[in-house]
Design an enzyme around this catalytic site. Structure first.
Site, PDB file in Angstrom:
ATOM      1  N   GLY A  59     -20.563   7.786  -0.883  1.00 30.30           N
ATOM      2  CA  GLY A  59     -21.055   7.002  -2.020  1.00 30.30           C
ATOM      3  C   GLY A  59     -21.072   7.831  -3.277  1.00 30.30           C
ATOM      4  CB  CYS A  86     -18.695  12.113   1.750  1.00 32.92           C
ATOM      5  SG  CYS A  86     -18.392  12.807   0.131  1.00 32.92           S
ATOM      6  CE1 TYR A  87     -26.067  10.151  -2.214  1.00 33.21           C
ATOM      7  CE2 TYR A  87     -26.333   8.644  -0.351  1.00 33.21           C
ATOM      8  CZ  TYR A  87     -26.845   9.264  -1.484  1.00 33.21           C
ATOM      9  OH  TYR A  87     -28.134   9.004  -1.881  1.00 33.21           O
ATOM     10  CG  HIS A 177     -14.154  10.429   2.402  1.00 31.90           C
ATOM     11  ND1 HIS A 177     -15.040   9.372   2.413  1.00 31.90           N
ATOM     12  CD2 HIS A 177     -14.492  11.180   1.336  1.00 31.90           C
ATOM     13  CE1 HIS A 177     -15.864   9.468   1.401  1.00 31.90           C
ATOM     14  NE2 HIS A 177     -15.567  10.559   0.719  1.00 31.90           N
ATOM     15  CD  GLU A 179     -13.959   7.399   5.457  1.00 31.77           C
ATOM     16  OE1 GLU A 179     -14.153   8.180   6.409  1.00 31.77           O
ATOM     17  OE2 GLU A 179     -14.602   7.447   4.406  1.00 31.77           O
ATOM     18  CB  SER A 230      -3.090 -23.577   2.621  1.00 33.57           C
ATOM     19  OG  SER A 230      -3.139 -22.345   3.333  1.00 33.57           O
ATOM     20  N   GLY A 231      -1.166 -23.814   5.333  1.00 35.36           N
ATOM     21  CA  GLY A 231       0.049 -23.205   5.877  1.00 35.36           C
ATOM     22  C   GLY A 231      -0.028 -21.687   5.843  1.00 35.36           C
ATOM     23  N   GLY A 232      -1.057 -21.146   5.180  1.00 34.46           N
ATOM     24  CA  GLY A 232      -1.261 -19.696   5.176  1.00 34.46           C
ATOM     25  C   GLY A 232      -1.822 -19.248   6.530  1.00 34.46           C
ATOM     26  CB  VAL A 233      -2.042 -15.883   8.106  1.00 34.21           C
ATOM     27  CG1 VAL A 233      -2.490 -15.329   9.447  1.00 34.21           C
ATOM     28  CG2 VAL A 233      -0.596 -15.522   7.863  1.00 34.21           C
ATOM     29  CG  ASP A 234      -6.562 -15.938   6.105  1.00 28.26           C
ATOM     30  OD1 ASP A 234      -5.997 -15.192   6.924  1.00 28.26           O
ATOM     31  OD2 ASP A 234      -6.867 -15.590   4.956  1.00 28.26           O
ATOM     32  CB  SER A 235      -5.882 -22.496   6.422  1.00 26.65           C
ATOM     33  OG  SER A 235      -4.509 -22.623   6.184  1.00 26.65           O
ATOM     34  CB  SER A 236      -2.097 -21.286  10.288  1.00 29.89           C
ATOM     35  OG  SER A 236      -1.419 -21.724   9.151  1.00 29.89           O
ATOM     36  CE  LYS A 376      -4.004 -12.305   5.688  1.00 24.30           C
ATOM     37  NZ  LYS A 376      -4.407 -13.497   4.933  1.00 24.30           N
TER      38      LYS A 376
END
Ligand code: XMP
Length: 520
Positions: A59, A86-87, A177, A179, A230-236, A376
């Site tokens: 942070g 770190c922080y 870090h 990550e 919508s045809g996008g990945v999330d809504s599909s 995602k």
């Protein structure tokens, strides 16, 4: 809080830019974790969350300032492993009786090399195989005295306490870090940490699918659910998951604004109605949308016009579905993580985003959000579990306002037609050259100018277009994709030969910032 019954790891966020990366590294290890801002982590919260291990993020604050962010004291009494980064390392040292001092020439930013002490610990299994490890440092203050019970297990030139641990309590503290990409073996450190904390790696998309289906059934009962597709990945993925859970109690509404890519509407209808047998309302409203857009050219007006009409059409169609009580949305975990804000100032609106966030209250519907806990890449993995084709799951993002924001200036049907064809050729080129998955997003924008050209023996006076292709992690920043000149030349030739109406092709080499990905 989470619906999951898995072993959980808690990440206490102190406002680092890269906290989400910690969560992603852990999820890749099949460990369920959640990020919560330090302000929300109270004694009661900890007791309720019951983490199997805790990570303190980095942070921007200094532990030496009054009122600097801290976790509750009780976190150290829970008897679970803790990793401070770190922080997070500094706050841990200070609270447990060590000392932190201001930078004064010992600040370290960027690449550094850590070398091990004589003693090796489990946290570092697989590390130091080549004598030292590259890590990413980003700190002003530094620990000048470690807390009682801690020992040093790694040092860097500017960080004598780069890796410390109190093995009797399983408390670990690192100055760098692990990550980030620039700590190449950082994932190994997380892997060791979760293994010694006793995680079994029970967070898999196969298990998640079964659980999510059960939860959806419990939440929805025998009621009707509407899902905007919508045809996008999330809504599909949301739609297919809901359909597996509740079958015909689901109706999808696909608002077709006429601003989709070549054949896209047909593909969506074929896939969901014919292949998956999902009840689907295809509201073909291109005339309405394009009629409303014609003549205007202001990007914000375009976005708002589309957003408003979208909601009107969606509501009208949804009202026809009798007895609907729920609205399903493909909200993802990054949308729900509360971020730690230190500036507090209002941020500027660059673009009004197209979303239907206010819909459920307006329509009196309850929300079903089965992807709320997923990143995602996890949604893609879930889509794979659900049998969605790989070509569909791996598709580049496509914005809600569609081709309207790739047609700067006035929108006409003619320009949209030309744009669709040019875009299809461009994407075909990218796929043929095996570049699609390397690129985060690629599309054509049709420019609001006509230029003179010569084809055969004749003069042409047609539109110019711009190709765009970017690499990015999350769309927040982006770089243009370095196509070879051969690829660009071949693509320009194909577009000009195959698409009537375009006689000039340019390549957009703007990064974000200062540009944005879309042209409007
Ligand atoms: P910009 O142009 O802001 O785009 O750099 C970043 C990412 O967001 C997408 N985008 C949108 N997505 N509704 C969406 O669902 C929108 O209104 C919208 N505007 C931009 C864009 O395609 C890129 O992936």
């Amino acid at each position: 809080m989470a619906m999951t019954q898995h072993d959980r790891l808690l990440i206490i966020d102190f406002g680092s830019q890269v906290t989400q990366l910690i969560a992603r590294r852990l999820r890749e290890l099949n460990v369920y974790c959640e990020i919560h801002p330090y302000q929300n982590v109270t004694d009661a919260f900890l007791a309720d969350f019951a983490p199997k291990a805790v990570i303190f993020s980095g942070g921007p604050a200094s532990v030496l300032d009054a009122d600097s962010p801290r976790p509750p004291e009780s976190v150290f009494q829970m008897g679970v492993p803790i990793l401070g980064i770190c922080y997070g390392q500094q706050v841990m040292m200070q609270m447990l009786g060590g000392r932190v001092e201001r930078g004064h020439g010992t600040a370290e930013f960027g690449r550094a090399y850590v070398t091990p002490s004589e003693d090796r610990i489990d946290l570092l299994t697989g590390w130091f195989l080549e004598g030292r490890e590259q890590v990413w440092m980003s700190h002003g203050d530094h620990v000048s005295e470690i807390a009682p019970g801690f020992q040093v297990y790694g040092t860097s030139p500017n960080a004598p306490f780069a890796i410390t641990a109190d093995l009797s309590r399983n408390f670990f503290a690192v100055q760098f870090h692990p990550e980030v990409h620039h700590t190449p073996n950082g994932k190994t450190l997380y892997e060791n940490f979760v293994r010694l904390a006793g995680f079994t790696g029970d967070w898999t998309m196969g298990a998640y699918r079964d659980e999510a289906i059960k939860k959806i059934r419990e939440q929805v009962g025998d009621k009707q659910v509407i899902c905007g597709l919508s045809g996008g990945v999330d809504s599909s993925v949301t739609a297919v998951l809901l359909h597996e859970a509740i079958g015909d109690q689901l109706t999808c509404v696909f608002v077709d604004h006429g601003l989709l890519r070549l054949n896209e509407a047909d593909e969506v209808v074929t896939m969901f109605r014919d292949h998956y047998n999902i009840k689907l309302i295809h509201a073909d409203e291109s005339d309405l949308f394009i009629g409303a857009l014609e003549g205007g050219s202001d990007p914000e007006v375009k976005r708002k016009t589309i957003g408003k009409l979208f909601i009107d059409v969606f509501q009208r169609e949804a009202n026809k579905i009798e007895g609907a009580e729920f609205l399903a949305q493909g909200t993802l975990y990054p949308d729900v993580i509360e971020s730690v804000s230190f500036s507090g100032g209002p941020s500027v609106t660059i673009k009004s985003h197209h979303n239907v966030g206010g819909l459920p209250e307006k329509m009196g519907l309850k929300l079903v959000e089965p992807l709320r806990e997923l990143f995602k890449d996890e949604v893609r993995a879930l889509g794979h579990e659900l049998g969605l084709p790989a070509s569909f799951i791996g598709r580049h993002p496509f914005p809600g306002p569609g081709l309207a924001i790739r047609c700067p200036g006035e929108i006409t049907r003619e320009k949209l037609e030309i744009l669709r064809k040019a875009d299809a050729v461009y994407i075909d080129q990218i796929r043929k050259h095996g570049l699609y998955d390397e690129i985060w997003q690629a599309f054509v924008a049709i420019l609001p100018v006509r230029t003179v050209g010569v084809m055969g023996d004749g003069r042409t006076y047609d539109y110019a277009c711009a190709l765009r292709a970017v690499t990015s992690v999350d769309g927040m920043t982006a770089d243009y994709y370095p196509f070879s000149h051969e690829f660009l030349g071949e693509t320009a030739t194909r577009i000009i030969n195959e698409v009537q109406g375009i006689n000039r092709v340019t390549y957009d080499i703007t990064s974000k910032p200062p540009g944005t990905i879309e042209w409007e």
